[in-house]
Each structure stands twice: as C-alpha cells, then as structure tokens.
Write a protein that holds these residues in place. Structure first.
Motif, PDB file in Angstrom:
ATOM      1  N   ALA A 293       0.861  -1.254   0.555  1.00  0.00           N
ATOM      2  CA  ALA A 293      -0.273  -0.395   0.164  1.00  0.00           C
ATOM      3  C   ALA A 293       1.098   1.080   0.381  1.00  0.00           C
ATOM      4  O   ALA A 293       0.347   1.907  -0.380  1.00  0.00           O
ATOM      5  CB  ALA A 293      -0.652  -0.112   1.401  1.00  0.00           C
ATOM      6  N   VAL A 294       2.294   1.099   0.440  1.00  0.00           N
ATOM      7  CA  VAL A 294       3.104   2.463   0.304  1.00  0.00           C
ATOM      8  C   VAL A 294       3.268   2.502  -1.236  1.00  0.00           C
ATOM      9  O   VAL A 294       2.820   3.841  -1.136  1.00  0.00           O
ATOM     10  CB  VAL A 294       4.347   1.865   0.619  1.00  0.00           C
ATOM     11  N   THR A 295       3.060   2.315  -2.065  1.00  0.00           N
ATOM     12  CA  THR A 295       3.192   2.309  -3.553  1.00  0.00           C
ATOM     13  C   THR A 295       2.514   2.935  -3.525  1.00  0.00           C
ATOM     14  O   THR A 295       2.325   4.157  -4.816  1.00  0.00           O
ATOM     15  CB  THR A 295       3.329   1.286  -4.777  1.00  0.00           C
ATOM     16  N   TRP A 296       0.840   2.469  -3.487  1.00  0.00           N
ATOM     17  CA  TRP A 296      -0.767   3.820  -3.630  1.00  0.00           C
ATOM     18  C   TRP A 296      -0.476   4.502  -2.789  1.00  0.00           C
ATOM     19  O   TRP A 296      -0.924   6.241  -3.856  1.00  0.00           O
ATOM     20  CB  TRP A 296      -1.762   2.398  -3.660  1.00  0.00           C
ATOM     21  N   SER A 297       0.320   4.714  -2.173  1.00  0.00           N
ATOM     22  CA  SER A 297      -0.204   5.965  -1.256  1.00  0.00           C
ATOM     23  C   SER A 297       0.761   7.274  -1.309  1.00  0.00           C
ATOM     24  O   SER A 297       0.678   8.171  -1.563  1.00  0.00           O
ATOM     25  CB  SER A 297       0.332   5.698   0.368  1.00  0.00           C
ATOM     26  N   VAL A 298       1.652   6.660  -2.159  1.00  0.00           N
ATOM     27  CA  VAL A 298       3.115   7.674  -2.781  1.00  0.00           C
ATOM     28  C   VAL A 298       2.157   8.307  -3.744  1.00  0.00           C
ATOM     29  O   VAL A 298       1.942   9.483  -4.919  1.00  0.00           O
ATOM     30  CB  VAL A 298       4.025   7.170  -3.048  1.00  0.00           C
ATOM     31  N   HIS A 299       1.601   7.384  -4.701  1.00  0.00           N
ATOM     32  CA  HIS A 299       1.380   8.012  -6.039  1.00  0.00           C
ATOM     33  C   HIS A 299      -0.111   9.180  -5.950  1.00  0.00           C
ATOM     34  O   HIS A 299      -0.051  10.146  -6.431  1.00  0.00           O
ATOM     35  CB  HIS A 299       0.947   7.231  -6.921  1.00  0.00           C
ATOM     36  N   VAL A 300      -0.832   8.615  -4.849  1.00  0.00           N
ATOM     37  CA  VAL A 300      -2.486   9.090  -3.845  1.00  0.00           C
ATOM     38  C   VAL A 300      -1.089  10.879  -3.200  1.00  0.00           C
ATOM     39  O   VAL A 300      -2.123  11.995  -3.916  1.00  0.00           O
ATOM     40  CB  VAL A 300      -3.245   9.360  -3.290  1.00  0.00           C
ATOM     41  N   ALA A 301      -0.646  10.597  -2.783  1.00  0.00           N
ATOM     42  CA  ALA A 301       0.169  11.988  -2.496  1.00  0.00           C
ATOM     43  C   ALA A 301       1.272  12.416  -3.642  1.00  0.00           C
ATOM     44  O   ALA A 301       0.552  13.748  -3.867  1.00  0.00           O
ATOM     45  CB  ALA A 301       1.570  11.605  -1.610  1.00  0.00           C
ATOM     46  N   ALA A 302       1.456  12.195  -4.833  1.00  0.00           N
ATOM     47  CA  ALA A 302       2.428  12.343  -5.712  1.00  0.00           C
ATOM     48  C   ALA A 302       0.789  13.661  -6.311  1.00  0.00           C
ATOM     49  O   ALA A 302       1.066  14.730  -7.247  1.00  0.00           O
ATOM     50  CB  ALA A 302       2.959  12.050  -6.608  1.00  0.00           C
ATOM     51  N   ASP A 303       0.421  12.987  -6.951  1.00  0.00           N
ATOM     52  CA  ASP A 303      -0.569  13.211  -8.536  1.00  0.00           C
ATOM     53  C   ASP A 303      -1.967  13.817  -6.901  1.00  0.00           C
ATOM     54  O   ASP A 303      -2.868  15.204  -8.121  1.00  0.00           O
ATOM     55  CB  ASP A 303      -1.437  12.272  -8.339  1.00  0.00           C
ATOM     56  N   HIS A 304      -2.252  14.092  -5.847  1.00  0.00           N
ATOM     57  CA  HIS A 304      -3.543  15.086  -5.644  1.00  0.00           C
ATOM     58  C   HIS A 304      -2.626  15.183  -4.564  1.00  0.00           C
ATOM     59  O   HIS A 304      -3.616  15.292  -2.390  1.00  0.00           O
ATOM     60  CB  HIS A 304      -4.429  13.790  -4.968  1.00  0.00           C
ATOM     61  N   PRO A 305      -1.414  16.726  -3.925  1.00  0.00           N
ATOM     62  CA  PRO A 305      -1.522  17.066  -3.020  1.00  0.00           C
ATOM     63  C   PRO A 305      -2.081  17.449  -2.363  1.00  0.00           C
ATOM     64  O   PRO A 305      -1.588  17.338  -0.641  1.00  0.00           O
ATOM     65  CB  PRO A 305      -0.093  18.055  -3.208  1.00  0.00           C
ATOM     66  N   GLU A 306      -3.312  17.990  -2.567  1.00  0.00           N
ATOM     67  CA  GLU A 306      -3.891  18.985  -1.633  1.00  0.00           C
ATOM     68  C   GLU A 306      -5.167  17.934  -0.810  1.00  0.00           C
ATOM     69  O   GLU A 306      -5.035  17.908   0.216  1.00  0.00           O
ATOM     70  CB  GLU A 306      -4.963  19.882  -2.384  1.00  0.00           C
ATOM     71  N   ARG A 307      -5.567  16.302  -1.226  1.00  0.00           N
ATOM     72  CA  ARG A 307      -5.929  15.668  -0.011  1.00  0.00           C
ATOM     73  C   ARG A 307      -4.859  15.219   0.387  1.00  0.00           C
ATOM     74  O   ARG A 307      -5.118  14.014   1.447  1.00  0.00           O
ATOM     75  CB  ARG A 307      -5.928  14.962  -0.749  1.00  0.00           C
ATOM     76  N   VAL A 308      -3.365  15.204   1.013  1.00  0.00           N
ATOM     77  CA  VAL A 308      -2.658  13.911   1.595  1.00  0.00           C
ATOM     78  C   VAL A 308      -1.974  15.019   2.272  1.00  0.00           C
ATOM     79  O   VAL A 308      -1.439  16.050   1.361  1.00  0.00           O
ATOM     80  CB  VAL A 308      -2.032  12.781   0.600  1.00  0.00           C
ATOM     81  N   ARG A 309      -2.000  15.306   3.310  1.00  0.00           N
ATOM     82  CA  ARG A 309      -1.357  15.894   4.859  1.00  0.00           C
ATOM     83  C   ARG A 309       0.196  15.721   5.103  1.00  0.00           C
ATOM     84  O   ARG A 309       1.197  16.167   5.663  1.00  0.00           O
ATOM     85  CB  ARG A 309      -2.338  15.873   5.556  1.00  0.00           C
ATOM     86  N   GLY A 310       0.072  13.281   4.955  1.00  0.00           N
ATOM     87  CA  GLY A 310       0.859  12.834   5.802  1.00  0.00           C
ATOM     88  C   GLY A 310       1.323  11.663   5.151  1.00  0.00           C
ATOM     89  O   GLY A 310      -0.049  11.056   5.173  1.00  0.00           O
ATOM     90  N   LEU A 311       1.986  10.932   5.023  1.00  0.00           N
ATOM     91  CA  LEU A 311       2.492   9.587   4.417  1.00  0.00           C
ATOM     92  C   LEU A 311       3.490   9.303   5.746  1.00  0.00           C
ATOM     93  O   LEU A 311       4.184   9.342   5.876  1.00  0.00           O
ATOM     94  CB  LEU A 311       2.964   9.151   3.390  1.00  0.00           C
TER      95      LEU A 311
END
Length: 724
Positions: free
Chosen positions: A126-144
C-alpha cells in the motif's frame, strides 16, 4: 466480481467463526468506481482524518484491528477493503490491479466518506499506492506514514530474485513457493502459511499467523495471481516507475522498517525515505508486520506523526515533584468480581500504611459496581476501556468457557486498554501502578519497557496457562509457547516489576510444568514471587457471630439456607437455571430448605423463573456475609467465592466452567489442599434429581477445612507500601 467477507471461514479443514470486533464502525458504506465496489468504514470524529490503507489482497483491512480503537479516540479513522479482498469487489485480470487503480480507489473512498484530506498510513504494498496519491493529489494528503514498504525500488533482494514469479521452477522450497504455477496447480495453502510465517518472523507470533491464515482463507489462488501480476506490471498491467513519482511527493513522510523483515529488506524503506525527503526509523528485531506484532509502538508513532503535522499545542500544568501528593493507579481484572473485592481491601490497608494516599482506579464493569459501592474514585479515562466481560460472555457456551482461547482472542481489547492506560500514565504522575491480573499492562510493558515511568507491582492468584485434555497437541503447543514468552520476558526484564505478589502460598501452586523443556511451575513461581497469603478482606465469623449475622440478614432459625451464586460475569445463567430446576426436588427432601439465588451485576434477575422457597437477587455488595450465614452453597468455581466459603467453613458444591483451565486446575488444586467444597461436573449438575440430592447431602457435611488466613490484605499492602 462479487463481495466477500463471511463471518465464518474455513481454516485447517474446519469452519471457524471469525473474532468479533472490539469496536464497531460509526459509519459504513460502499462506493463503486469503474464497476468495482469498495467497502469502507469510518470510526470516530476527530479533526484530523487518518486513512488506514489496504495492503496486498491476501488479507482485508481487518489487519488494522489493533490500531483502530486507539487512533479513533484521537482522530477520525477511515479504512477500506482493497479491491480483491474482504467485502470489496473482485475484478478479473491483472490490469484491474495496477497500482494506479488502487490509488484511484483511495481518492474515490475519500470522496465517498467526505474526507477532504487525510494522513495516509500504509503497510507493505500500500505504500506504493499512497505515494501515487500523495504525488498526484497533494492537496488531499497531509502526510504519509509508511510501514515496511514493499515498493518497486532499486534495492537488491537476492532471496526472492532467484525465482521469477511467473516462471516454473524445479523446487517449491522457500521463496520458490512465491510462484503463480504453484498457487494454481500446487500447494496454495502451503504458500499462505509460509508467507505469514515469513511476515511475522518474531518468536511467539502464533496468534498473528493464525489471524492472517483465517482472513486469507477466502482469497482464491486465481485472485491472488491477478493482484500480484497487477502489482508487478505483468499480463497487461502497466505501472509507472516509482522513483520519479517519489520525487513529486511534497507532504511530510515517515518510514519505519524492521531489520528482520523477510518479505522486503529494510533497504527499501531507507531508499523510500531518501527519495521523498522523509524520516527513517529502523526497528531492530522486527519483521514485516509491525501493526500486528508491535501494536503499541505503531500506535504511538502514528499518533506522534499526525499530531506533529500542525495540531494546536496542548496546555498542560506541571507540578514540582516534592509537592505532588502520593498517588496510586490501581488496575483490577474485570473478569469476575473476586479481584475487585480483594483489591478494595488491599487499597484500604494501603491507605492505613500511607496516610493521605490517593488511589485512582482504571476500571470497567462489573468492577466499577464494587468500587462505586465502596466509594472509590474511578478515573474518567475508564470510559475508553473496552469491556472484557462482554467478550467473555460472547465467547461462552452453555456453562462452557475456553478461557485460554478466549483470552487469546481478546487481543484487540487488550491492546486498546493498554493504550488507554499508557495515555493516563503519560499525562499524569503516579508513584505506583498496581496491576491485579491486568494482563494487557503486564504483557505490553514487557514488550515496551521504555514506557514504564512509575513503580510497578503485579499481582495474581495463579501462574501458568494449561491446556485442556481435549485440546490435543495444538493447544499444548500454544499454551507452552505462551508460557515460554512470559518466562523469557521475566528473565530479560526482571526489574520491570518492582514487586510480584502471589495471592496465596507456595503450596497453592499446581506442581506441573509450563511445557516441554520449561521449568516447573511451583519452583519458578517461588523464585519469582513474594507470597501474601490469601486475601479475603474480612474476618471469618465465629459460630455465635454467625447466628447473629443470620438474624441481622433476616434468615429464620428454623430454615436451612442454600446460597447460589455464579460470580460477576454473565456466563453463569445456565447453572442458575439448573439449580432452580433442582430446588423443588431438594425442598421435597428437606422442606425447611430455602434458596437465595444471587445473579450478580450482569444477569437480570427477571430473566429467571420463580420458584416457591427461592428468593432471587441481583448484585449483593456484601455477599460474603450471606455465604457465611448459609448452611450450604452452590457456586460456579471462581476462586474468590470458593475461598470465602472455605474461610467461613460453609459446605459447598462447585461446578467449574467446562474448558476453564484456571477453575478446573488451579482453583480445584487449591480447594483440595484446603479440604474445601465438593466438585461436581456440569453434566452431573444438569440432572435435577442428582443435584437436589447432592445439595441436601452436602448440607449435612461437617467440613474439615484448613484455616484461611485473614491478614492477606495487610500483608499485600505492606509489600506495596515499600514501593511508595
């Protein structure tokens, strides 16, 4: 595609009921994205949302069970089953499981749960998928927060790289079993066991492996092949190289990875931290499943990470150490009422030793019933404890409680309750913590000794988890492993407990072994415990005092009194019913016989039928007085009630719960040493005629009971006072 996630699953050829949840979600729902249904859950309502990501589809989101209750007290928590697992849809083909599909699913779940932004917490794939979300939707991810990342980064992994996943091999040993052809044509179940044994490489991980085998039982070999091919970018699945994606991540990142990880080397986590500019923590001695095997560490690290992202500072008051009042935090096991009664007696003696001492209780029902009647102070944080008695009652059958398995399946509750305790002692100062069979605190303090900030005393009235005869080799193996872990903890951290107090005497300890190759129980206990003698908390009445007591309680001299009680939990209802069935027959044999049936705080008296000559009561705060006034008693087999009867020299029958190893071995051994009570099996007690005759016969017995000491509370308190 379909939905999955049955309550009953096949495991080792048997249908096994999955463990009930310790905390239910506040909201549940599904969202459909690109034809795939995604099942989500929301817990709590904190100002910050923590999204616990799904991982490889071999297991559902249930693997976060030890994090959800704790994190939901501090934050809003969202989980969802990833496609291919749990209650979510299961599309066919590798392309449906490409990394970007999981990333898009994450955003869809955030939209469906009204989550504008969240901190993503991810394990393994799931870390891979989270990296994609954080990179492509930076406004949605406060931290990983990334745990044991299994990402496609340029880090060598020789043990696994020897075998290509989609090619046939000549061997099936080791990581060669990570192979689609073996899954589809060979020993797929053998691979599942191998994988989870690699995932939890730490010793004594039987429960975590057992959970994962159960959760993965309804994931088909073909389904796992599709998810694996999708993650590897095979069979039509297309994945973007991850390193350039990492460079686009702008949110704070924290990575933790175990150096004993046999699934992915810790170099993967270190490389991910370098690429994202994040922090990296190496967990020495830890495998690939920290959320299950190191839950206290993961919970506290996630909370610290989230709170460090900009939560407003907390206002606190600090008091000079010498100006602080002396304070004790008392933890009393809620499984029954016996611990509570003896602990109140010890606390009263402790106050005599240390005038001005403040005692706070971190407690739950039914212990709170005793504490409230005694005027004790219950800590407000007790509201966050998950109820152990409820779990016990749900696990019980008809007068049947497999105590070892029940405690073993209480892991969610025990982790949550330790985290409540840890918050309390972290925010307030206590000079001493007393844990009377507070298994959660003792276990997790030994697992995390750095969290001890106080003097600590442990109390118990039995030592050694013992297998029931019909449990076979498997139960003997599990109890032995449990005992071995405890022995290893005590040997390594002998000074963690400032005092270990056994409530009883050396001869009260069973003289068996902890398991093959392990010490003798009595010998080991004598080396590791101090002995307080038994704690009754009262002086047994003399015969003249008993007569006065009977009059004060309203019992007539011409009547014979039988008191029936089954302790503080709700599992004793069937035995009460059996006695009520036998009562009319017993009164035919002895017309002057009268019954007092005491239900306790968790059985509704109105649920029982009425009988002539029988009075039914709920909780009685001074039950020991009625036991002392009785001519005979019928009880379940808990130690406290039986020893109160032994102290009062009242004849009694005791009917241990089936499969309750403590009642059947430890308590029975002690009662036989004292010469107290007569044992009946539940099968014998189920015959109304036999039970009626047994009650009348026992009433005529002149007991020859060893005297029970009455100064145990004072002796135990003196041992605790030395720590103050």
């Amino acid at each position: 595609m379909g939905l999955a996630g049955p309550l009953v699953r096949e495991h080792d050829g048997e249908m096994v009921q999955e463990q009930r949840r310790a905390r239910s979600p506040d909201r549940t729902g599904t969202v459909v994205r690109d034809g795939v249904s995604l099942a989500w859950e929301v817990y709590g309502d904190g100002p910050v949302t923590v999204l616990l990501m799904p991982t490889w589809s071999i297991i559902p989101s249930r693997f976060w069970k030890l994090q959800i209750p704790y994190l939901a007290r501090h934050f809003r928590v969202v989980t969802f089953d990833g496609r291919g697992s749990g209650r979510s849809g299961r599309p066919s083909g590798a392309a449906a499981y490409a990394n970007l599909e999981y990333a898009a699913d994450t955003v869809a779940v955030m939209d469906a749960t009204d989550t504008d932004s969240a901190v993503l917490v991810a394990l393994s794939c799931a870390v891979t998928w989270s990296v994609h979300v954080a990179a492509d939707h930076p406004e949605r991810v406060r931290g990983l927060f990334a745990i044991a990342p299994s990402c496609g980064l340029a880090v060598a992994d020789p043990a696994r790289e020897r075998f290509a996943w989609d090619q046939r091999h000549d061997t099936t040993d080791g990581w060669a079993a990570y192979n689609k052809h073996i899954w589809l044509e060979g020993d797929y179940d053998g691979f599942r066991r191998f994988f989870f044994e690699q995932m939890f490489s730490e010793p004594h991980s039987t429960k975590q492996i057992e959970d994962c085998l159960l959760w993965s039982a309804d994931i088909t070999a073909q389904g796992l092949c599709d998810t694996t091919a999708g993650r590897l970018g095979l069979e039509g699945a297309v994945n973007e190289p991850l390193e350039p994606v990492c460079a686009r991540v702008t949110c704070p990142v924290a990575v933790v990875h175990g150096d004993h990880d046999r699934i992915r080397p810790w170099g993967v986590g270190k490389r991910l931290a370098e690429l994202t500019g994040g922090s990296f923590t190496l967990l020495e001695g830890v495998g690939h499943g920290p959320p299950g095997r190191q839950p206290v560490l993961v919970n506290t690290m996630v909370r610290a990470f989230v709170e460090g992202l900009g939560r407003p500072p907390v206002r606190r008051t600090w008091q000079r150490a010498l100006d602080r009042p002396r304070r004790v935090l008392y933890l009393s096991s809620p499984i029954g009422l016996g611990h509570a009664r003896r602990d109140v007696a010890i606390a009263e003696e402790l106050r005599r030793c240390c005038p001005g001492l403040q005692v706070d209780w971190l407690a739950q029902h039914p212990v709170t019933t005793v504490l409230e009647a005694a005027g004790e102070r219950i800590h407000p944080a007790s509201q966050w404890l998950l109820n152990e008695s409820t779990h016990i009652e749900e696990e019980a059958g008809e007068h049947d409680l497999h105590a070892f398995r029940t405690i073993r399946r209480m892991d969610e509750i025990l982790v949550n309750n330790f985290m409540v305790f840890d918050d309390v002692v972290g925010e307030e100062h206590y000079d001493l913590v007393v844990g009377d069979e507070a298994w959660d605190v003792d276990h997790f303090l030994h697992e995390n000794p750095e969290r001890k900030r106080f003097a600590y005393a442990w109390m118990t009235d039995f030592v050694g988890w013992l297998p029931m005869p019909d449990g076979g080799e498997e139960e003997a193996r599990l109890t032995s492993d449990h005992n071995a872990e405890m022995i290893e903890q005590r040997a390594r951290f002998r000074q963690l407990r400032d005092r270990s107090v056994f409530v009883g005497n050396p001869s009260d300890i069973v003289d068996g072994a902890f398991g093959p190759g392990l010490p003798r129980i009595r010998e080991w206990t004598e080396q590791n415990f101090d002995f307080a003698g038994y704690v009754t908390g009262f002086e047994a009445p003399t015969r003249p005092e008993t007569e006065r007591l009977r009059r004060s309680l309203g019992y007539r001299p011409e009547h014979k009194l039988c008191v029936v009680t089954v302790g503080g939990s709700g599992v004793g209802g069937p035995l009460l019913q059996r006695v009520l069935d036998a009562a009319p027959l017993a009164r035919r044999l002895l017309p002057e016989l009268r019954f007092l049936v005491v239900c306790g705080p968790r059985i509704d008296p109105a649920s029982l039928p009425r009988r002539t000559g029988v009075r039914v009561r709920g909780y009685l705060p001074r039950l020991h007085e009625h036991l002392a006034a009785a001519d005979v008693a019928v009880v379940q087999g808990g130690l406290t009630t039986c020893m109160e009867l032994a102290s009062a020299r009242t004849p009694f029958l005791y009917v241990p719960l089936e499969h309750h190893f403590e009642q059947n071995f430890h308590v029975r051994h002690r009662l036989e040493r004292y010469g107290a009570g007569r044992h009946l099996s539940y099968g014998e007690a189920s015959d109304p005629g036999f039970l009626a005759e047994a009650i009348v016969k026992e009433l005529l017995v002149e007991p020859h009971v060893l005297p029970v000491e009455s100064d145990g509370a004072a002796r135990a308190a003196a041992m605790l006072a030395e720590l103050l």
